[in-house]
Design a protein around this motif. Structure first.
Motif, PDB file in Angstrom:
ATOM      1  N   ALA A  39     -35.804 -52.530  23.262  1.00  0.00           N
ATOM      2  CA  ALA A  39     -36.475 -51.532  24.091  1.00  0.00           C
ATOM      3  C   ALA A  39     -36.426 -51.853  25.571  1.00  0.00           C
ATOM      4  O   ALA A  39     -37.132 -51.233  26.370  1.00  0.00           O
ATOM      5  N   SER A  40     -35.573 -52.812  25.973  1.00  0.00           N
ATOM      6  CA  SER A  40     -35.458 -53.113  27.400  1.00  0.00           C
ATOM      7  C   SER A  40     -34.072 -53.641  27.705  1.00  0.00           C
ATOM      8  O   SER A  40     -33.355 -54.124  26.821  1.00  0.00           O
ATOM      9  N   VAL A  57     -30.437 -47.875  13.129  1.00  0.00           N
ATOM     10  CA  VAL A  57     -30.816 -49.000  13.982  1.00  0.00           C
ATOM     11  C   VAL A  57     -32.329 -49.186  13.990  1.00  0.00           C
ATOM     12  O   VAL A  57     -33.081 -48.237  14.226  1.00  0.00           O
ATOM     13  N   THR A  58     -32.750 -50.416  13.753  1.00  0.00           N
ATOM     14  CA  THR A  58     -34.157 -50.787  13.870  1.00  0.00           C
ATOM     15  C   THR A  58     -34.346 -51.610  15.133  1.00  0.00           C
ATOM     16  O   THR A  58     -33.656 -52.619  15.334  1.00  0.00           O
ATOM     17  N   LEU A  59     -35.250 -51.176  15.978  1.00  0.00           N
ATOM     18  CA  LEU A  59     -35.588 -51.902  17.196  1.00  0.00           C
ATOM     19  C   LEU A  59     -36.716 -52.861  16.865  1.00  0.00           C
ATOM     20  O   LEU A  59     -37.822 -52.431  16.522  1.00  0.00           O
ATOM     21  N   ALA A  60     -36.444 -54.153  16.916  1.00  0.00           N
ATOM     22  CA  ALA A  60     -37.448 -55.172  16.633  1.00  0.00           C
ATOM     23  C   ALA A  60     -38.036 -55.622  17.963  1.00  0.00           C
ATOM     24  O   ALA A  60     -37.376 -56.331  18.727  1.00  0.00           O
ATOM     25  N   VAL A  61     -39.263 -55.198  18.251  1.00  0.00           N
ATOM     26  CA  VAL A  61     -39.805 -55.346  19.603  1.00  0.00           C
ATOM     27  C   VAL A  61     -41.275 -55.753  19.589  1.00  0.00           C
ATOM     28  O   VAL A  61     -41.989 -55.539  18.611  1.00  0.00           O
ATOM     29  N   THR A  70     -37.831 -45.624  23.760  1.00  0.00           N
ATOM     30  CA  THR A  70     -36.393 -45.855  23.662  1.00  0.00           C
ATOM     31  C   THR A  70     -35.782 -45.028  22.546  1.00  0.00           C
ATOM     32  O   THR A  70     -34.699 -44.452  22.695  1.00  0.00           O
ATOM     33  N   VAL A  71     -36.457 -44.968  21.424  1.00  0.00           N
ATOM     34  CA  VAL A  71     -35.970 -44.173  20.293  1.00  0.00           C
ATOM     35  C   VAL A  71     -35.790 -42.719  20.702  1.00  0.00           C
ATOM     36  O   VAL A  71     -34.752 -42.097  20.412  1.00  0.00           O
ATOM     37  N   VAL A  85     -38.662 -48.361  14.683  1.00  0.00           N
ATOM     38  CA  VAL A  85     -39.279 -49.393  15.513  1.00  0.00           C
ATOM     39  C   VAL A  85     -40.133 -50.276  14.616  1.00  0.00           C
ATOM     40  O   VAL A  85     -40.903 -49.777  13.783  1.00  0.00           O
ATOM     41  N   ALA A  86     -39.994 -51.588  14.763  1.00  0.00           N
ATOM     42  CA  ALA A  86     -40.787 -52.521  13.972  1.00  0.00           C
ATOM     43  C   ALA A  86     -41.293 -53.639  14.869  1.00  0.00           C
ATOM     44  O   ALA A  86     -40.585 -54.083  15.777  1.00  0.00           O
TER      45      ALA A  86
END
Length: 316
Positions: A39-40, A57-61, A70-71, A85-86
């Motif tokens: 996310a950055s 795609v999974t954003l691990a944040v 971001t999504v 997002v996770a």
């Protein structure tokens, strides 16, 4: 192995190439990817390129709100709605364990992108130095915890985002966590980035029978939130020094290109344990230069030692 050193792997891409250009023509439909720190900075552009090629795609944040923003941005630009997002805090082993436990099914691409740079001295409750704990131990626990999912995918790839700062320090095994030596932010960062490269060397060897390859890379110099611990004065000094050494700055789209290449290019099928920069495999570092890869970062004995030390540290 032969005694001759193979020529570095080359691609049609270079310094100026963007993530979108690198992934053009690659179909990732049906593939599942995780991007830490998605996310950055270059993480966003890495997510965008993978999603644009059809991947889930999974954003691990850490920041879920930033992940959600971001999504929505990536959906708007790619049309791909397979984005999730996770929560993941790499500095917190309980968070890593929870993320791994929640993951279900195969994993084709893991991009270990998140990190922290040149921070003031900080320690985990266990006494671990924070940059090493986040940049290496967190990603080590994540990748090893997801090993089964990676093996189930067949031909999975792990991307280890390192840095030219690995040239600043090998892994100092006698005092990894600065208990005896004076803490120095750049030495700590450099050590953690060397660890990222060594992880790729040993993981590729250990996981070869599972078809998993792991490569490391230098994304380039990009102005992102990664530099939040660096003063503007220090950043300008580094910028001037970099220009003097022939180093140029990249856009986030260019900075994500090497990550995306390592994650997706057919040219890297079956290739692991290597270090890339500017979309090509790096040559050995020459003294006085800030390009190339240090011999100690590819040393198989150091890689095995780091793996054992990491397992022991996490078990303690």
């Amino acid at each position: 192995m032969t005694s001759a050193t193979p020529a570095p792997l080359t691609t049609p891409f270079r310094f100026e190439s963007t993530a979108a250009e690198v992934v053009a023509g690659v179909d990732l439909t049906g593939r599942r990817a995780i991007v830490t720190g998605g996310a950055s900075g270059i993480g966003i552009e890495t997510v965008r390129a993978l999603a644009g090629a059809g991947a889930e795609v999974t954003l691990a944040v850490r920041d879920l709100a930033a992940g959600d923003r971001t999504v929505q941005d990536v959906i708007a630009t790619t049309g791909n709605k397979q984005l999730f997002v996770a929560p993941l805090d790499l500095a917190d082993q309980a968070s890593v364990a929870a993320f791994n436990a929640a993951w279900d099914g195969p994993l084709h691409i893991l991009v270990n992108n998140a990190g922290m740079m040149a921070s003031p001295e900080m320690r985990m409750p266990q006494g671990w130095e924070m940059q090493f704990a986040t940049n290496h131990l967190g990603h080590f626990a994540l990748a090893t915890g997801l090993h089964g999912a990676l093996a189930a995918a067949g031909g999975a790839r792990v991307v280890s985002v390192s840095s030219s700062a690995h040239l600043r320090s090998p892994v100092v095994f006698d005092d990894i966590h600065f208990h005896e030596r004076a803490y120095e932010p750049w030495a700590a960062y450099g050590q953690s980035k060397t660890a990222n490269v060594l992880f790729g060397v040993e993981a590729t060897k250990r996981w070869a029978d599972d078809g998993i390859t792991v490569n490391a890379l230098m994304p380039g110099a990009i102005r992102t939130n990664l530099q939040r611990h660096i003063t503007d004065e220090e950043l300008e000094r580094l910028r001037a020094q970099s220009i003097g050494e022939g180093m140029r700055w990249k856009t986030p789209e260019q900075g994500a290109a090497t990550s995306v290449l390592v994650a997706t290019s057919p040219l890297l099928d079956g290739i692991g344990g290597r270090y890339f920069e500017d979309c090509n495999e790096a040559a050995p570092n020459e003294p006085g230069r800030r390009t190339g890869v240090a011999p100690y970062a590819l040393d198989p004995e150091a890689a095995e030692r780091l793996w054992r030390a990491s397992v022991e540290t996490l078990a303690s």
